[in-house]
Design a protein around this motif. Structure first.
Motif, PDB file in Angstrom:
ATOM      1  N   ASN A  82       7.773  -9.942  -9.160  1.00 17.14           N
ATOM      2  CA  ASN A  82       8.453  -8.762  -8.543  1.00 17.14           C
ATOM      3  C   ASN A  82       9.760  -8.336  -9.412  1.00 17.14           C
ATOM      4  N   ARG A  83      10.345  -9.094  -9.700  1.00 20.91           N
ATOM      5  CA  ARG A  83      11.610  -8.893 -10.540  1.00 20.91           C
ATOM      6  C   ARG A  83      11.309  -8.205 -11.674  1.00 20.91           C
ATOM      7  N   ALA A  84      10.075  -8.855 -12.260  1.00 16.76           N
ATOM      8  CA  ALA A  84       9.920  -7.941 -13.578  1.00 16.76           C
ATOM      9  C   ALA A  84       9.392  -6.645 -13.505  1.00 16.76           C
ATOM     10  N   MET A  85       8.697  -6.229 -12.411  1.00 17.93           N
ATOM     11  CA  MET A  85       8.495  -4.687 -12.192  1.00 17.93           C
ATOM     12  C   MET A  85       9.664  -3.860 -12.066  1.00 17.93           C
ATOM     13  N   ALA A  86      10.775  -4.497 -11.075  1.00 23.96           N
ATOM     14  CA  ALA A  86      12.039  -3.973 -10.819  1.00 23.96           C
ATOM     15  C   ALA A  86      12.626  -3.610 -12.297  1.00 23.96           C
ATOM     16  N   TYR A  87      12.764  -4.581 -13.138  1.00 25.72           N
ATOM     17  CA  TYR A  87      13.022  -4.475 -14.690  1.00 25.72           C
ATOM     18  C   TYR A  87      12.775  -3.355 -15.350  1.00 25.72           C
ATOM     19  N   LEU A  88      11.570  -3.222 -15.380  1.00 19.18           N
ATOM     20  CA  LEU A  88      10.635  -2.324 -15.956  1.00 19.18           C
ATOM     21  C   LEU A  88      10.976  -1.037 -15.535  1.00 19.18           C
ATOM     22  N   LYS A  89      11.515  -0.793 -14.146  1.00 22.94           N
ATOM     23  CA  LYS A  89      12.035   0.516 -13.575  1.00 22.94           C
ATOM     24  C   LYS A  89      13.234   0.848 -14.124  1.00 22.94           C
TER      25      LYS A  89
ATOM     26  N   PHE B 169      14.274   0.086 -17.010  1.00 23.76           N
ATOM     27  CA  PHE B 169      14.227  -0.060 -18.630  1.00 23.76           C
ATOM     28  C   PHE B 169      14.901  -1.284 -19.105  1.00 23.76           C
ATOM     29  N   SER B 170      14.664  -2.242 -18.492  1.00 25.29           N
ATOM     30  CA  SER B 170      15.310  -3.546 -19.015  1.00 25.29           C
ATOM     31  C   SER B 170      13.957  -4.402 -19.438  1.00 25.29           C
ATOM     32  N   PHE B 171      13.420  -3.987 -20.628  1.00 24.65           N
ATOM     33  CA  PHE B 171      12.190  -4.436 -21.133  1.00 24.65           C
ATOM     34  C   PHE B 171      12.141  -5.923 -21.443  1.00 24.65           C
ATOM     35  N   ASP B 172      13.418  -6.456 -22.137  1.00 29.25           N
ATOM     36  CA  ASP B 172      13.432  -7.683 -22.366  1.00 29.25           C
ATOM     37  C   ASP B 172      13.433  -8.676 -21.371  1.00 29.25           C
ATOM     38  N   ALA B 173      14.281  -8.271 -20.392  1.00 27.18           N
ATOM     39  CA  ALA B 173      14.188  -8.945 -19.061  1.00 27.18           C
ATOM     40  C   ALA B 173      12.947  -8.998 -18.215  1.00 27.18           C
ATOM     41  N   ALA B 174      12.177  -7.923 -18.432  1.00 28.75           N
ATOM     42  CA  ALA B 174      10.954  -7.851 -17.777  1.00 28.75           C
ATOM     43  C   ALA B 174       9.969  -8.589 -18.622  1.00 28.75           C
ATOM     44  N   GLU B 175       9.979  -8.844 -19.782  1.00 31.90           N
ATOM     45  CA  GLU B 175       8.908  -9.502 -20.468  1.00 31.90           C
ATOM     46  C   GLU B 175       9.244 -11.195 -20.431  1.00 31.90           C
ATOM     47  N   ALA B 176      10.800 -11.394 -20.244  1.00 31.71           N
ATOM     48  CA  ALA B 176      11.027 -12.945 -19.906  1.00 31.71           C
ATOM     49  C   ALA B 176      10.562 -13.221 -18.724  1.00 31.71           C
ATOM     50  N   ASP B 177      10.656 -12.428 -17.544  1.00 35.96           N
ATOM     51  CA  ASP B 177      10.216 -12.683 -16.201  1.00 35.96           C
ATOM     52  C   ASP B 177       8.679 -12.963 -16.174  1.00 35.96           C
ATOM     53  N   CYS B 178       8.100 -12.294 -17.050  1.00 35.23           N
ATOM     54  CA  CYS B 178       6.486 -12.104 -17.155  1.00 35.23           C
ATOM     55  C   CYS B 178       5.999 -13.513 -17.821  1.00 35.23           C
ATOM     56  N   ASN B 179       6.811 -13.867 -18.806  1.00 36.30           N
ATOM     57  CA  ASN B 179       6.531 -15.140 -19.488  1.00 36.30           C
ATOM     58  C   ASN B 179       6.954 -16.431 -18.322  1.00 36.30           C
ATOM     59  N   ARG B 180       7.861 -16.246 -17.625  1.00 38.76           N
ATOM     60  CA  ARG B 180       8.208 -17.401 -16.766  1.00 38.76           C
ATOM     61  C   ARG B 180       7.207 -17.409 -15.751  1.00 38.76           C
ATOM     62  N   ALA B 181       6.685 -16.131 -15.109  1.00 40.60           N
ATOM     63  CA  ALA B 181       5.550 -16.206 -14.084  1.00 40.60           C
ATOM     64  C   ALA B 181       4.459 -16.907 -14.582  1.00 40.60           C
ATOM     65  N   LEU B 182       4.060 -16.237 -15.857  1.00 40.24           N
ATOM     66  CA  LEU B 182       2.770 -16.932 -16.391  1.00 40.24           C
ATOM     67  C   LEU B 182       2.681 -18.182 -16.880  1.00 40.24           C
TER      68      LEU B 182
ATOM     69  N   LYS C  29      -1.574 -13.058 -11.831  1.00 39.21           N
ATOM     70  CA  LYS C  29      -1.521 -13.235 -13.378  1.00 39.21           C
ATOM     71  C   LYS C  29      -1.824 -11.759 -13.850  1.00 39.21           C
ATOM     72  N   VAL C  30      -2.711 -11.059 -13.376  1.00 39.36           N
ATOM     73  CA  VAL C  30      -3.115  -9.805 -13.853  1.00 39.36           C
ATOM     74  C   VAL C  30      -1.745  -9.001 -14.039  1.00 39.36           C
ATOM     75  N   LYS C  31      -1.155  -9.005 -12.871  1.00 35.35           N
ATOM     76  CA  LYS C  31      -0.011  -8.191 -12.578  1.00 35.35           C
ATOM     77  C   LYS C  31       1.004  -8.672 -13.702  1.00 35.35           C
ATOM     78  N   ALA C  32       1.075  -9.922 -13.988  1.00 32.92           N
ATOM     79  CA  ALA C  32       2.199 -10.258 -14.944  1.00 32.92           C
ATOM     80  C   ALA C  32       1.600  -9.819 -16.591  1.00 32.92           C
ATOM     81  N   HIS C  33       0.393 -10.053 -16.742  1.00 36.69           N
ATOM     82  CA  HIS C  33       0.064  -9.533 -18.097  1.00 36.69           C
ATOM     83  C   HIS C  33       0.176  -7.882 -18.274  1.00 36.69           C
ATOM     84  N   LEU C  34      -0.183  -7.338 -17.125  1.00 40.24           N
ATOM     85  CA  LEU C  34       0.107  -5.606 -17.107  1.00 40.24           C
ATOM     86  C   LEU C  34       1.530  -5.501 -17.576  1.00 40.24           C
ATOM     87  N   ARG C  35       2.454  -6.195 -16.526  1.00 38.55           N
ATOM     88  CA  ARG C  35       3.917  -5.874 -16.830  1.00 38.55           C
ATOM     89  C   ARG C  35       4.392  -6.245 -18.215  1.00 38.55           C
ATOM     90  N   ARG C  36       4.114  -7.336 -18.734  1.00 42.93           N
ATOM     91  CA  ARG C  36       4.505  -7.836 -19.867  1.00 42.93           C
ATOM     92  C   ARG C  36       3.954  -6.736 -20.904  1.00 42.93           C
TER      93      ARG C  36
END
Length: 189
Positions: free
Chosen positions: A97-104, A106-119, A129-136
């Motif tokens: 969820n935080r990764a999606m908020a980071y995307l909004k 424009f904190s793309f590095d933070a969003a990618e890091a959160d997706c990596n952590r979730a995955l 898993k689908v959401k995390a891959h989409l967001r990453r």
């Protein structure tokens, strides 16, 4: 003894429809109040036992984050999801969820890091898993990492072949790659 265990399990909080494995349930990710685990279950790769009150507070923080997100208050959502993660760090849904908020914001590095952590979490379900891959993939695409973005979107399509967003994002990545190739060829000529 079996009767006592049934009583303890009955006291656990189920999800909205009575299912303890639903989203919003305090039993997800190891918060099983009053239920003893065997030594083998504790030693396995399962998350550490989390105090039920901490999980409840984490779920409240997540709910605040969801409300803030719906109201387009993305910075507040990030803070709320961060609070939920402090209370229950093993829950990959909060990270996702935080990764999606980071995307909004424009904190793309933070969003990618959160997706990596979730995955990396063994508790991550298929839908998350689908959401995390989409967001990453989205974060990587915005960072210009088109090759790895393409890999993420293709991974989504492996999990959900009819995922419309992954198909659309993959087309965008492919167009950006063609545009880059065209620019390189023009500069070389």
């Amino acid at each position: 003894q079996q009767h006592q265990q049934q009583e303890r399990q009955a006291g656990a909080k189920p999800g909205a429809n009575g299912n303890p494995n639903e989203k919003g349930s305090s039993k997800r990710f190891g918060a099983r109040k009053g239920v003893k685990r065997s030594a083998a279950a504790t030693d396995a790769a399962a998350p550490a036992e989390v105090d039920a009150k901490r999980v409840e507070r984490a779920e409240r923080a997540k709910a605040k984050g969801n409300e803030a997100f719906k109201a387009s208050r993305y910075t507040d959502a990030i803070k709320a999801y961060t609070e939920a993660l402090k209370l229950h760090p093993d829950n990959p849904v909060y990270t996702n969820n935080r990764a999606m908020a980071y995307l909004k914001v424009f904190s793309f590095d933070a969003a990618e890091a959160d997706c990596n952590r979730a995955l990396a979490s063994p508790q991550l379900g298929q839908a998350d898993k689908v959401k995390a891959h989409l967001r990453r993939g989205t974060a990587r695409m915005h960072k210009g990492d088109l090759q790895r973005a393409r890999i993420d979107f293709k991974e989504v399509l492996q999990l959900e072949p009819n995922n419309r967003q992954a198909h659309e994002e993959l087309k965008v990545v492919q167009q950006q790659e063609r545009d880059m190739e065209s620019t390189i060829h023009q500069q070389a000529a």
